[in-house]
Design an enzyme around this catalytic site. Structure first.
Site, PDB file in Angstrom:
ATOM      1  N   TYR A  67       0.856  -1.187   0.000  1.00 33.73           N
ATOM      2  CA  TYR A  67       0.000   0.000   0.000  1.00 33.73           C
ATOM      3  C   TYR A  67       0.887   1.230   0.000  1.00 33.73           C
ATOM      4  CZ  TYR A  67      -4.935  -0.741  -0.022  1.00 33.73           C
ATOM      5  OH  TYR A  67      -6.204  -0.987  -0.448  1.00 33.73           O
ATOM      6  N   GLU A  69      -0.448   4.594  -0.515  1.00 33.19           N
ATOM      7  CA  GLU A  69      -1.316   5.779  -0.632  1.00 33.19           C
ATOM      8  C   GLU A  69      -0.508   7.026  -0.325  1.00 33.19           C
ATOM      9  OE1 GLU A  69      -4.514   4.828   2.022  1.00 33.19           O
ATOM     10  OE2 GLU A  69      -5.802   4.165   0.377  1.00 33.19           O
ATOM     11  N   ASP A 218      -6.370  15.272 -24.373  1.00 32.19           N
ATOM     12  CA  ASP A 218      -6.352  13.853 -24.023  1.00 32.19           C
ATOM     13  C   ASP A 218      -5.648  13.136 -25.175  1.00 32.19           C
ATOM     14  OD1 ASP A 218      -6.847  11.165 -23.744  1.00 32.19           O
ATOM     15  OD2 ASP A 218      -8.996  11.370 -23.368  1.00 32.19           O
ATOM     16  N   THR A 244      -3.337   7.556 -21.837  1.00 31.21           N
ATOM     17  CA  THR A 244      -3.169   6.176 -21.404  1.00 31.21           C
ATOM     18  C   THR A 244      -1.689   5.846 -21.612  1.00 31.21           C
ATOM     19  OG1 THR A 244      -3.557   5.334 -23.622  1.00 31.21           O
ATOM     20  CG2 THR A 244      -5.472   5.464 -22.172  1.00 31.21           C
ATOM     21  N   LYS A 247      -1.420   2.315 -25.188  1.00 31.16           N
ATOM     22  CA  LYS A 247      -1.777   2.340 -26.608  1.00 31.16           C
ATOM     23  C   LYS A 247      -0.486   2.529 -27.412  1.00 31.16           C
ATOM     24  CE  LYS A 247      -6.460   3.692 -25.442  1.00 31.16           C
ATOM     25  NZ  LYS A 247      -7.546   4.682 -25.543  1.00 31.16           N
ATOM     26  N   ARG A 253      -1.053  -1.296 -18.986  1.00 24.04           N
ATOM     27  CA  ARG A 253      -2.359  -0.634 -18.995  1.00 24.04           C
ATOM     28  C   ARG A 253      -2.433   0.391 -17.865  1.00 24.04           C
ATOM     29  NH1 ARG A 253      -6.642  -1.616 -21.830  1.00 24.04           N
ATOM     30  NH2 ARG A 253      -5.332  -3.114 -22.903  1.00 24.04           N
TER      31      ARG A 253
HETATM   32  C1  LIG Z   1      -8.627   4.879 -24.712  1.00 27.26           C
HETATM   33  C2  LIG Z   1      -9.002   6.275 -24.394  1.00 27.26           C
HETATM   34  C3  LIG Z   1      -9.291   6.672 -23.082  1.00 27.26           C
HETATM   35  C4  LIG Z   1      -9.534   5.704 -21.934  1.00 27.26           C
HETATM   36  O1  LIG Z   1      -8.614   4.838 -21.600  1.00 27.26           O
HETATM   37  P1  LIG Z   1      -8.924   3.578 -20.640  1.00 27.26           P
HETATM   38  O2  LIG Z   1      -7.563   3.205 -20.187  1.00 27.26           O
HETATM   39  O3  LIG Z   1      -9.617   2.576 -21.487  1.00 27.26           O
HETATM   40  O4  LIG Z   1      -9.783   4.048 -19.513  1.00 27.26           O
HETATM   41  C5  LIG Z   1      -9.509   8.013 -22.836  1.00 27.26           C
HETATM   42  N1  LIG Z   1      -9.463   8.916 -23.833  1.00 27.26           N
HETATM   43  C6  LIG Z   1      -9.240   8.570 -25.104  1.00 27.26           C
HETATM   44  C7  LIG Z   1      -9.211   9.636 -26.158  1.00 27.26           C
HETATM   45  C8  LIG Z   1      -9.005   7.244 -25.439  1.00 27.26           C
HETATM   46  O5  LIG Z   1      -8.814   6.897 -26.718  1.00 27.26           O
END
Ligand SMILES: *Cc1c(COP(=O)(O)O)cnc(C)c1O
Length: 438
Positions: A67, A69, A218, A244, A247, A253
């Site tokens: 933990y 936190e 984002d 993220t 990707k 992840r």
């Molecule tokens: C994939 C994605 C997310 C979310 O990611 P998760 O890890 O699946 O929660 C947020 N914003 C955009 C633009 C994405 O393509």
């Protein structure tokens, strides 16, 4: 790809499976089947990748047994010395990678990062301006069932929907400005899940400044490209940047939140913990540190350049085969294929199913202004991060476009599917799943 690297990866795989099988043969068998699936199919889902063995193994260590936190140097539990070191290392590497001042590496996922970012930037009920899901946005950008649509008020800008316009199906910056002036949003959000073109962050900032809004980027999909300088950076334009890590960035992840603003950084930290999360996933933060180390190498830059070259080669070959690519092409790692110009009755749902049977993994996706529901769709989304990781180049992309064409033109004919399936398998065997960074 050297035989030696391949053998090393296979040796690690079987050693890991042996350990799991000793206590749990059922789960070991499931993992073995999934390894085999990944090894012998072509992964074109634009949001997926193959993390390196080092990254995956780091995520499977004793770093999970803690933990932690709080943040480095300010934890709620004792015994966090090594977790402090690794979290600081992950932060330092992420700062170097994105050229920014502050990074929070704790978000469990992209959606969690966005939740904390929204809480840092807005009060419940505030209005924000984004691209709607059906045009390529993400569900965390205001979909009615998501926190973003439940606790905040989303309004949307549009793409150009005019075949004769040179920017057909690209962001209509006039509509961003018009919507910003009309709705006076607290925040403007750019960055998407299914958008094949470069995002003009400077233009978004200009619009945000004009209406007194903040700008959030984002970059979940394109963060690997951004880290390698293959797509322009959201810094210094965006006030807050989320992503993220799994990707195009090719890590475990997870999520990240970044800023250059010290006061905003304090708000971000407080809203990640205790705002939306409890204990951080320290094993995943450890794996993030490994992946970020890889992303700082010259090989990673070459990899991202190849991702874009491959996407452009795949798009060109699909066009040659009579498909339409929305907006006419791609600048990044993904494309949207309009199936209906080839055959008006064809749906994304059917194409995805036939291709999967042939060992080519894609996802159905709405195209801009799609009259069909998100469960049916007129399009497919194709991306190249995963295939580029396993060493595919432009030649393989052309071959993949031809397989896609044969399967679709045959309307899922069984003999054709099994023929393509065996050719796909042979190409996968030629490019085993490990990569030069191991
Ligand atoms: C994939 C994605 C997310 C979310 O990611 P998760 O890890 O699946 O929660 C947020 N914003 C955009 C633009 C994405 O393509």
């Amino acid at each position: 790809m050297t035989t030696q690297a391949t053998n090393t990866a296979q040796t690690i795989d079987s050693a890991v499976l042996d350990v799991i099988a000793r206590t749990d043969p059922s789960v070991a068998e499931i993992i073995r089947l999934e390894m085999d699936r990944q090894e012998h199919t072509i992964e074109l889902i634009a949001s997926e990748n193959h993390a390196s063995p080092a990254t995956m193994l780091a995520g499977g260590t004793c770093m999970t047994n803690k933990y932690a936190e709080g943040y480095p140097g300010r934890r709620y539990y004792g015994g966090c010395a090594h977790h402090d070191t690794v979290e600081q290392l992950a932060r330092d590497r992420a700062q170097e990678m994105f050229g920014c001042k502050f990074v929070n590496v704790q978000p469990h996922s992209g959606a969690q990062a966005n939740t904390a970012a929204f809480m840092a930037m807005m009060e419940p009920g505030d209005t924000f301006l984004s691209l709607v899901l059906k045009d390529g946005g993400h569900l965390s950008h205001g979909m009615f069932l998501n926190f973003s649509g439940i606790f905040y008020k989303p309004v949307h800008y549009a793409l150009h929907y005019d075949k004769d316009h040179p920017q057909h199906e690209q962001i209509d910056y006039d509509s961003v400005l018009a919507a910003a002036k009309e709705h006076k949003p607290k925040m403007i959000l750019c960055g998407y899940s299914a958008y094949p073109r470069v995002i003009d962050f400077a233009k978004f900032r200009e619009i945000a400044d004009e209406v007194g809004a903040t700008l959030m980027a984002d970059i979940a999909h394109i963060s690997g490209l951004v880290a390698a300088g293959v797509h322009p950076s959201p810094f210094p334009h965006a006030h807050i940047v989320t992503t993220t890590t799994h990707k195009s960035l090719r890590g475990p992840r997870g999520g990240l939140i970044m800023t250059n603003d010290e006061d905003l950084n304090k708000l971000i930290n407080r809203n990640v913990f205790p705002g939306v999360q409890g204990g951080p996933l320290m094993h995943i933060i450890t794996a993030k540190a490994v992946a970020f180390g890889e992303a700082l190498t010259p090989e990673f830059k070459l990899y991202q350049q190849q991702v874009v070259k491959n996407a452009q080669a795949l798009a060109a070959a699909m066009i040659d085969n009579g498909f339409r690519i929305t907006s006419g092409g791609t600048d990044n790692h993904l494309m949207l294929v309009d199936l209906t110009v080839k055959d008006a009755d064809l749906t994304g749902k059917e194409a995805e199913k036939w291709l999967e049977a042939a060992g080519i993994i894609t996802n159905k996706n709405g195209i801009p202004d799609d009259p069909r529901s998100p469960m049916i769709t007129s399009g497919l989304r194709l991306g190249t991060p995963a295939t580029t990781t396993r060493g595919f180049g432009e030649t393989e992309m052309k071959q993949i476009a031809d397989w896609i064409d044969r399967v679709i033109v045959s309307k899922g004919d069984e003999a054709m599917i099994s023929q393509v399936r065996s050719e796909v398998r042979a190409m996968c065997v030629k490019h085993p799943l490990t990569h030069a960074l191991v």
